[in-house]
Every structure is written in structure tokens, then in C-alpha cells.
Design a protein around this motif. Structure first.
Motif, mmCIF file in Angstrom:
data_model
loop_
_atom_site.group_PDB
_atom_site.id
_atom_site.type_symbol
_atom_site.label_atom_id
_atom_site.label_comp_id
_atom_site.label_asym_id
_atom_site.label_seq_id
_atom_site.Cartn_x
_atom_site.Cartn_y
_atom_site.Cartn_z
ATOM 1 N N ALA A 1 6.190 95.235 18.750
ATOM 2 C CA ALA A 1 6.679 94.989 20.111
ATOM 3 C C ALA A 1 5.556 95.142 21.141
ATOM 4 N N ASN A 2 4.685 96.124 20.916
ATOM 5 C CA ASN A 2 3.543 96.313 21.821
ATOM 6 C C ASN A 2 2.610 95.100 21.807
ATOM 7 N N LEU A 3 2.321 94.592 20.615
ATOM 8 C CA LEU A 3 1.431 93.425 20.499
ATOM 9 C C LEU A 3 2.075 92.200 21.148
ATOM 10 N N GLN A 4 3.375 92.046 20.882
ATOM 11 C CA GLN A 4 4.112 90.921 21.434
ATOM 12 C C GLN A 4 4.136 90.996 22.964
ATOM 13 N N TYR A 5 4.358 92.209 23.468
ATOM 14 C CA TYR A 5 4.383 92.425 24.921
ATOM 15 C C TYR A 5 3.018 92.067 25.523
ATOM 16 N N GLY A 6 1.953 92.556 24.878
ATOM 17 C CA GLY A 6 0.595 92.253 25.367
ATOM 18 C C GLY A 6 0.344 90.760 25.383
ATOM 19 N N ALA A 7 0.832 90.065 24.352
ATOM 20 C CA ALA A 7 0.622 88.613 24.254
ATOM 21 C C ALA A 7 1.364 87.878 25.375
ATOM 22 N N ILE A 8 2.634 88.262 25.583
ATOM 23 C CA ILE A 8 3.437 87.589 26.621
ATOM 24 C C ILE A 8 2.789 87.796 27.989
ATOM 25 N N GLN A 9 2.428 89.040 28.287
ATOM 26 C CA GLN A 9 1.830 89.341 29.587
ATOM 27 C C GLN A 9 0.475 88.658 29.749
ATOM 28 N N THR B 1 1.223 86.592 17.294
ATOM 29 C CA THR B 1 0.229 87.129 18.235
ATOM 30 C C THR B 1 -1.219 86.870 17.801
ATOM 31 N N ASP B 2 -1.436 86.517 16.532
ATOM 32 C CA ASP B 2 -2.808 86.172 16.113
ATOM 33 C C ASP B 2 -3.302 84.958 16.888
ATOM 34 N N TYR B 3 -2.399 83.978 17.070
ATOM 35 C CA TYR B 3 -2.776 82.772 17.813
ATOM 36 C C TYR B 3 -3.129 83.115 19.254
ATOM 37 N N GLY C 1 9.971 94.871 32.609
ATOM 38 C CA GLY C 1 10.502 96.177 32.255
ATOM 39 C C GLY C 1 11.424 96.164 31.044
ATOM 40 N N VAL C 2 12.032 94.993 30.764
ATOM 41 C CA VAL C 2 12.981 94.980 29.641
ATOM 42 C C VAL C 2 12.362 94.447 28.349
ATOM 43 N N LEU C 3 11.188 93.823 28.412
ATOM 44 C CA LEU C 3 10.660 93.126 27.226
ATOM 45 C C LEU C 3 10.572 93.996 25.979
ATOM 46 N N THR C 4 9.758 95.079 26.035
ATOM 47 C CA THR C 4 9.573 95.859 24.798
ATOM 48 C C THR C 4 10.879 96.534 24.396
ATOM 49 N N PHE C 5 11.625 97.005 25.377
ATOM 50 C CA PHE C 5 12.898 97.660 25.069
ATOM 51 C C PHE C 5 13.812 96.686 24.319
ATOM 52 N N PHE C 6 13.937 95.468 24.839
ATOM 53 C CA PHE C 6 14.800 94.452 24.229
ATOM 54 C C PHE C 6 14.315 94.101 22.823
ATOM 55 N N MET C 7 12.988 93.975 22.662
ATOM 56 C CA MET C 7 12.454 93.585 21.345
ATOM 57 C C MET C 7 12.709 94.658 20.288
ATOM 58 N N VAL C 8 12.587 95.929 20.676
ATOM 59 C CA VAL C 8 12.801 97.020 19.718
ATOM 60 C C VAL C 8 14.296 97.249 19.481
#
Length: 494
Positions: A57-65, A241-243, A40-47
Motif C-alpha cells: 500500500a505504501n508503494l502504491q500510494y507513493g506511485a499514485i502521488q 509500481t515497477d513501471y 487521506g483515504v488512499l492507503t487506508f482504503f487499500m489496506v
């Protein structure tokens, strides 16, 4: 000796639920607190703190998940073949705690390091408890669905408190506290497991008990070391996130090839048909997640900027609502929907699993249409109604409950026992690809925002949700149309 309880004694329990279910339920509840709190905090924290743009942040969130769920697949295989569920769970829990402590110590500087540890830890922890729940029941025990339903509610109690508390601590107190809370509850989960594992009898023991202890230890240590050595690699892939894309596509090809290999190896047509049916469920579960999983990504950023703080006359933070309303509705609706199926079954009109899956998509579609509809409630600044937004989550949850709990159960029913781990792994892998796709869809939604005002953001986000509503509707109708064919593949499995 610890294994005084036999599997027979566990499986021949009286009443509705085995007592072991409550222990596993509690452990999983704490782990889900940690997981949903973090999610719940990931994208909020990144932005907000790392100052990433919405799209990144959306791409990063998708990658982490995606990594979290992909490693669940890998962790599941190691648990099946080498560690056994118990050791896998314990190792995963320790690594998750280290990850959260790193984040608590220095959220800005150690963010990606902490996340890399959390990914590995969750991969070893997550698949095991749901597999152990399956083993509490005889293969033909009709109470298994109820057990998974109860277990699902436990997961969500953890999710409810984690989702609300972590974002609240981070936003209004300190980010260090937010991540520390996740570490503390994970310690509680592990302690619960240590004190109650003696009641699990042989469930979750190492599959290598028959080979010499030294040989077994060598293999176990190799798994531990290998996974810890992969942390720097994950760190690099999550940051770029490309990797992640290359990694995920490789895993996807390997997993599907492995599935085909195991299916062909079975050599028995009726078992092969069942596995194909299970695979179809897994594919539709992937599609569902790609749309459903906007909550941690684009919906979190939408809640951050575009929602009022007024819910039914009370003042409440929209991100707390975004993180926790779904899990609250699951707890309320789970037993009600369970009772509805029983009531329909008594009247011989309960829809089969396939139709339930299809209905799930139709509700998902309706909910994204309501997310889209929030634009008609917005004021001149682009701030819209938290009430309508929350109602959309209510509708989403009905869709999720037509699909989530029965999904896991049907996978275990359709798979031969020795392939449980692989099939559960594929189920989580479908989640991983769903998360990756959700991040990409979320990035597309935020990319279409060319303006600078909140009204522009409202416009581009809600249009995106309208598109997702359409995709979801099509998927549901296709599934309902092909259900007779899938029913044939499932044979006697209901």
C-alpha cells in the motif's frame, strides 16, 4: 468581449490583496478539499478494503502521488505552450470529477480506473492557479509573498475539511459517499471558476491567440485527446509500481535535461546563476517531501492501528487527526509565522530564505523524533498516545511553513517570466519524486515489521521515524552550511 479588465488595472490594486486572489483562493480551496480527501483515504482504503499489505500500500500510494505531481509538470508545460491556464484548469476539473464519480459508483472494482482519471485531471488543474496568483502582481510588488501566504491558507482550509470528512464518511458510512463528496466539491470549484473568470482580464488566456483559430483549436483538441488516451497507460503503471519507477526516472532525466537546455539557451550569466539557485531550492524541496510526505502513507497506517482515540480528553478518530491536524495547524500558524518574519525584519534580523529552508528541515527532524518518541507512551498492546502524535504534527507544520509558501514565491522571483511554467513544473516534479521516495521509505519502514502484534508494528514504525529524523537533521545542517554559496548565486533576490 470578456477581457474588459486590463492587466494594469488588476496589478494596480489598492490595499493588501487583489480581489481576484479571493476568487482563485476559493477555486483552489475546493480542489484541495477533493485532493486531500482522496489522499487521506488512499492507503487506508487499500489496506482495509483492497486487502493490500502495508508495504504494498505504501508503494502504491507513493506511485499514485508521484504520478499526480509528475503530471502537474506535464500539464504545466501544455498550459504554458498551448491551452493557457484557464482552459487547462477547466479540462482538468472535468476529468477529476469523472474520476471521482467512477470511484463513487464502484470503489472496489473501479478503484484504479478512477485514480487514473484523477491523476490526469489534477495534472491539468493544479499548476495553473498558483501561476495565475503570481500574475496578479507586478514583478517588483512586495505584496506578492503575502498573497501567496493567504493563498496557502486557502489551500489548507480545503485540505482540513477534505481530510477529515472523506475518511470519516468512508470509515463510518460508506466508501461510495466518501468519493461522491470529493466529486461534489470539485463541481463547486469549477462553477466558482466559471462565474468569476471574467474578473481575471487577460490572465490565463491561451498563449496562441496570435495564430488562426482553427490551428489553435486543432492543437488544443490534440492535447485533450492525447491526455485521455494516456489514461489506460497510467492505469497499468499505477497498478504495477515497477513501471512507475521506470516512468519517473525517464521523466526525471528529461526534465533535468530540458532545464539544462533552457538555462544554457538563456546565455546570460546572471540569469543562469539565478536559475541554478532556484534548482538548488527545488532539490532540497524534494528531500523535504521524501520525509515529510509520510502522512498519507506510513503515518496513516500507524494511525489506523497504533493510536488511542483520546485527544485532550475528547474521543476522536486517529485517522481524522492524521489527515487534518497538519492543515488545521497551517491555518493557525500561517499568519503567526508571517507576523514573526515581519517583526524580525523590522529589527533587521529576519533570516534569509536559505536559512528559513534550513530551519524547516530542523523542525521536520524534531517532529519525526517526536513520532519516534510515541513508543515510550505505548501500553502493553502497542496502542500509544494520540496527544503526542498530534504534537509531532504541530512541530512538522512549523517546519513546512518555513519552506512551503516562500518556496513557490522564491521560484517565481528567480525565474525569467517565460520560464515560469517550467520552473513551477520542476517544483511540482520535486514533489513527485518526493512522494515516490516517501512511498519507498514508508514501504521500508513497514517491511522491517517481522512480527504479527501491534507492539511489533509500533516498534518497527517508530524506529523508521527515528531514521527519518536523522536524515532530516543532516539535510538541514548541510543547507545552512552551503547557504553563503547559494546566496551568491541568487544575487539581488531576497
Amino acid at each position: 468581449m470578456e477581457n474588459k479588465i486590463t492587466l494594469e488595472e488588476i496589478q494596480n490594486f489598492e490595499g493588501k490583496y487583489p480581489k481576484q486572489l479571493w476568487y482563485l483562493f476559493t477555486v483552489e480551496m475546493w480542489e484541495r478539499f477533493c485532493f486531500y480527501g482522496m489522499r487521506g483515504v488512499l492507503t487506508f482504503f487499500m489496506v482495509d478494503q483492497l486487502l493490500l499489505k502495508d508495504e504494498a500500500a505504501n508503494l502504491q500510494y507513493g506511485a499514485i502521488q508521484a504520478f499526480v505531481y509528475a503530471f502537474t509538470f506535464i500539464g504545466g508545460i501544455f498550459a504554458d505552450k498551448i491551452l493557457g491556464f484557464r482552459k487547462s484548469l477547466f479540462f482538468g476539473g472535468i476529468v477529476m470529477i469523472i474520476g471521482n464519480l467512477l470511484l463513487a459508483f464502484s470503489p472496489h472494482d473501479l478503484f484504479y480506473y478512477g485514480i487514473a482519471f484523477s491523476i490526469i485531471g489534477t495534472g491539468f488543474f493544479k499548476p495553473n492557479i498558483s501561476s495565475m496568483v503570481g500574475e496578479l502582481y507586478h514583478e517588483k510588488d512586495g505584496r506578492r509573498d503575502a498573497g501567496y501566504g493567504m493563498f496557502y491558507a486557502g489551500i489548507n482550509i480545503g485540505g482540513l475539511f477534505g481530510g477529515a470528512l472523506c475518511i470519516y464518511l468512508g470509515k463510518y458510512h460508506s466508501w461510495n459517499l466518501c468519493f461522491l463528496a470529493a466529486a461534489v466539491v470539485m463541481v463547486a470549484g469549477l462553477l466558482t471558476f466559471l462565474f468569476t473568470k471574467k474578473y481575471l482580464g487577460p490572465i490565463g488566456d491561451s498563449p496562441l491567440l496570435k495564430i488562426p483559430a482553427t490551428k489553435r483549436r486543432t492543437r488544443e483538441i490534440a492535447v485533450y485527446l492525447g491526455s485521455l488516451l494516456s489514461i489506460p497507460l497510467i492505469f497499468i503503471m499505477v497498478k504495477n509500481t515497477d513501471y512507475t519507477d521506470y516512468f519517473m526516472y525517464t521523466i526525471g532525466v528529461i526534465a533535468v535535461s530540458y532545464f539544462i537546455f533552457e538555462t544554457v539557451k538563456l546565455g546570460e550569466i546572471s540569469l543562469q546563476k539565478k536559475l541554478l539557485a532556484a534548482f538548488s531550492f527545488i532539490f532540497f524541496y524534494f528531500l523535504f517531501n521524501a520525509i515529510y510526505e509520510q502522512s498519507g502513507g506510513s503515518l496513516s497506517l500507524f494511525a489506523k492501528d497504533n493510536l488511542s482515540h483520546n485527544l485532550l480528553g475528547f474521543s476522536i478518530d486517529p485517522n481524522v487527526v492524521n489527515n487534518s491536524s497538519n492543515t488545521l495547524f497551517v491555518i493557525i500558524l500561517s499568519p503567526l509565522i508571517g507576523l514573526l518574519w515581519l517583526w524580525l525584519a523590522k529589527r533587521k534580523i529576519e533570516p534569509n530564505t536559505l536559512i528559513k529552508f534550513g530551519i524547516g528541515f530542523l523542525f521536520l527532524s524534531a517532529s519525526f523524533y517526536i513520532f519516534y518518541y510515541t513508543k515510550f507512551f505505548a501500553n502493553a498492546e502497542g496502542i500509544t498516545s494520540l496527544n503526542v502524535f498530534t504534537f509531532a504534527y504541530f512541530v512538522t507544520t512549523i517546519g513546512e511553513l518555513c519552506l512551503g509558501p516562500i518556496g513557490m514565491s522564491i521560484i517565481t522571483k528567480l525565474s525569467p517570466k517565460r520560464l515560469f511554467g517550467m520552473m513551477m513544473g520542476l517544483w511540482f516534479l520535486a514533489s513527485a519524486f518526493g512522494q515516490l521516495a516517501a512511498g519507498k521509505l514508508g514501504a521500508e519502514i513497514s517491511k522491517s515489521n517481522h512480527g504479527t502484534t501491534l507492539l511489533d508494528k509500533l516498534q518497527s514504525y517508530t524506529e523508521g521515524y527515528y531514521q527519518l529524523a536523522v536524515y532530516s537533521l543532516i539535510a538541514g545542517l548541510v543547507l545552512i552550511a552551503i547557504s553563503p554559496l547559494l546566496k551568491k548565486l541568487m544575487q539581488d533576490v531576497k
